[in-house]
Design a protein around this motif. Structure first.
Motif, short mmCIF file in Angstrom:
data_model
loop_
_atom_site.label_atom_id
_atom_site.label_comp_id
_atom_site.label_asym_id
_atom_site.label_seq_id
_atom_site.Cartn_x
_atom_site.Cartn_y
_atom_site.Cartn_z
N VAL A 1 106.76 64.01 -6.54
CA VAL A 1 106.35 64.17 -6.38
C VAL A 1 105.07 62.67 -5.82
N ALA A 2 104.42 63.14 -4.66
CA ALA A 2 103.67 62.28 -3.48
C ALA A 2 101.94 62.87 -4.24
N PRO A 3 101.21 62.40 -5.38
CA PRO A 3 99.78 62.52 -5.50
C PRO A 3 98.63 62.48 -4.63
N SER A 4 98.24 63.24 -4.29
CA SER A 4 97.44 63.09 -4.02
C SER A 4 95.77 64.46 -4.19
N PHE B 1 95.39 73.41 5.59
CA PHE B 1 95.54 72.30 5.70
C PHE B 1 96.29 72.03 7.59
N VAL B 2 97.15 72.68 7.50
CA VAL B 2 98.50 72.72 8.83
C VAL B 2 98.81 73.53 8.97
N ALA C 1 95.76 65.62 2.77
CA ALA C 1 96.95 64.83 3.35
C ALA C 1 97.72 65.66 3.58
N ALA C 2 97.57 66.68 3.87
CA ALA C 2 98.83 67.75 4.01
C ALA C 2 99.26 67.35 5.70
N TYR C 3 98.11 67.15 6.66
CA TYR C 3 98.56 66.72 8.43
C TYR C 3 99.22 65.54 7.18
N LYS C 4 99.23 64.38 7.07
CA LYS C 4 100.61 63.75 6.95
C LYS C 4 101.62 64.02 6.70
N LEU D 1 89.07 57.90 0.15
CA LEU D 1 89.39 59.02 0.17
C LEU D 1 88.66 59.43 1.40
N ALA D 2 89.32 60.65 1.90
CA ALA D 2 89.17 61.76 2.69
C ALA D 2 87.15 62.18 2.49
N CYS D 3 87.54 62.15 1.22
CA CYS D 3 86.28 63.27 0.05
C CYS D 3 85.00 61.90 0.75
N GLY D 4 85.60 60.71 0.55
CA GLY D 4 84.66 59.39 1.03
C GLY D 4 83.71 58.53 0.08
#
Ligand code: CTP
Length: 404
Positions: free
Chosen positions: A119-122, A45-46, A16-19, A155-158
């Motif tokens: 914090v914004a957990p992901s 990631f970024v 989610a770092a791209y966000k 989630l990105a992990c599917g």
């Protein structure tokens, strides 16, 4: 809304770092200045170049960088912000924060900062739900760290479930709310004690005397005081509620345990006694379960419990500057509250109208009147959360004086 606010954004190493790139843009749209720390994992990631291009500043990455430290040391970096925002906050980053690790620039800045942190957990749903993560989340909340999200969804992990980074508008909203509500944090440097919930008075090891208090109002008040910056301790009887964010919560059962925990928490600037303390306890609670042995029901001798509110108000040396009680009344609401104010020698009574037409204990809305030595304020029917915020800001006004 965020004009001239300085935000230190810490970008952790999750997909989610791209966000965070979009987040930088939207924070800037609102007028905020953004400086960024990118963790090593985050840079997978970024790219540092993307972050630096968007922030218009160099991106801070290395704790041991000679040039970085000479231009802007990690201490200064952590202090020259109005808010430290960690997005995405990975499970590992949150674990480091909860345990006070300082292994890289991000965790060192987080440990060194004297500024509010959000914090914004992901993370993956299982990682989020893992007891270790949940313990860390609870620790961070107790430390006063604010949290936005995570959201539930794909989630990105599917996998599917809780753990998605909150959407950028939601994070912006949380940041704006923080600055709107607590930017001045009028209770910063102050301390508060709140009692909440019912008490349970043992009859024997399995039976007790109790009442129907849900604890909602006390919990909401403790959270509202903490949100305004007060170092808040809440002594709570048994409830089904989670510990409020940013509040040191002490769980007790009986009135006497509540009294001891309150005494140990003094001195404070303000005490708000919301607990529905059981008025009586059984003289000698039985060590073993009382059996029906044909002799008829046992006679229970009741003793009056200590009055915690009156006790705090009567403290000679460390009486809080402001002592506030609650009163639940079905009739002659104001008269009874005024009598209680005089009897218990507190400063304010929040009189709760619990007549059947207005609402009942355990409900979500309430109609209250604030009874003070100077008169009576009638507050409109509102949610317990609104009452809590209103009361917390009235407390701040009172403690800070009219000039505040
Ligand atoms: N209180 C307390 N300790 C007690 C009893 C009450 O701290 N042993 C506090 C409550 O937390 C609340 C206020 O005193 O702030 C309520 O006073 P109380 O006399 O118990 O009023 P009611 O519960 O409304 O009961 P009653 O009208 O029967 O007196």
């Amino acid at each position: 809304m965020l004009q001239n606010r300085r935000i230190l954004l810490i970008i952790g190493g999750g997909i989610a770092a791209y966000k965070s790139l979009e987040l930088i843009r939207r924070l800037q749209d609102q007028g905020a200045g953004v400086r960024a720390i990118l963790t090593k994992a985050g840079s997978e990631f970024v790219t540092p170049l993307s972050v630096a291009s968007l922030t218009g500043d160099k991106v801070y990455m290395d704790l041991f960088s000679l040039t970085d430290e000479s231009e802007m040391g990690h201490i200064r970096l952590s202090r020259e912000a109005d808010l430290v925002l960690v997005a995405p906050a990975t499970a590992d980053l949150m674990a480091s924060m909860a345990h006070g690790h300082a292994r890289d620039l991000a965790t060192t800045a987080l440990l060194a900062t004297d500024k509010p942190v959000m914090v914004a957990p992901s993370m993956n749903v299982e990682m989020w739900g893992h007891p270790a993560t949940q313990r860390n989340v609870a620790t961070l909340a107790r430390d006063g760290i604010m949290q936005v999200g995570p959201a539930a969804g794909d989630l990105a992990c599917g996998e599917f479930g809780s753990g998605r980074l909150a959407e950028v508008p939601e994070i912006i909203n949380a940041v704006e709310n923080f600055f709107a509500a607590g930017s001045t944090r009028p209770l910063a440097g102050r301390s508060a004690l709140v009692t909440a919930g019912p008490t349970h008075e043992a009859i024997d090891p399995v039976r007790y005397i109790a009442n129907r208090s849900s604890g909602k109002q006390g919990y909401a008040i403790a959270e509202a005081l903490a949100a305004l910056g007060a170092k808040t301790t809440m002594v709570s009887g048994p409830t089904e509620l989670e510990d409020p964010r940013g509040v040191e919560t002490i769980r007790i059962e009986s009135a006497r345990e509540m009294l001891n925990a309150c005494e140990a928490s003094l001195p404070v600037d303000v005490a708000v006694c919301v607990a529905a303390v059981a008025d009586w306890r059984v003289n000698k609670d039985a060590e073993n379960k009382i059996k029906k042995n044909g002799g008829g029901p046992p006679a229970l001798e009741l003793l009056e419990n200590p009055d915690i509110l009156a006790g705090i108000a009567a403290h000679a040396n460390d009486r809080p500057q402001l002592v506030i009680g609650f009163a639940a009344e079905t009739d002659n609401v104001i008269g009874n509250a005024q009598a209680k104010l005089a009897k218990k020698k507190c400063d304010w009574i929040v009189a709760n109208d619990v007549s059947p037409e207005t609402g009942i204990m355990g409900g979500d809305t309430t109609t209250v009147h604030l009874v003070t030595g100077h008169g009576v304020e009638d507050w409109p029917e509102s949610s317990k959360s609104d009452v809590a915020h209103h009361l917390a800001s009235r407390i701040a006004d009172e403690l800070n004086g009219p000039a505040a």
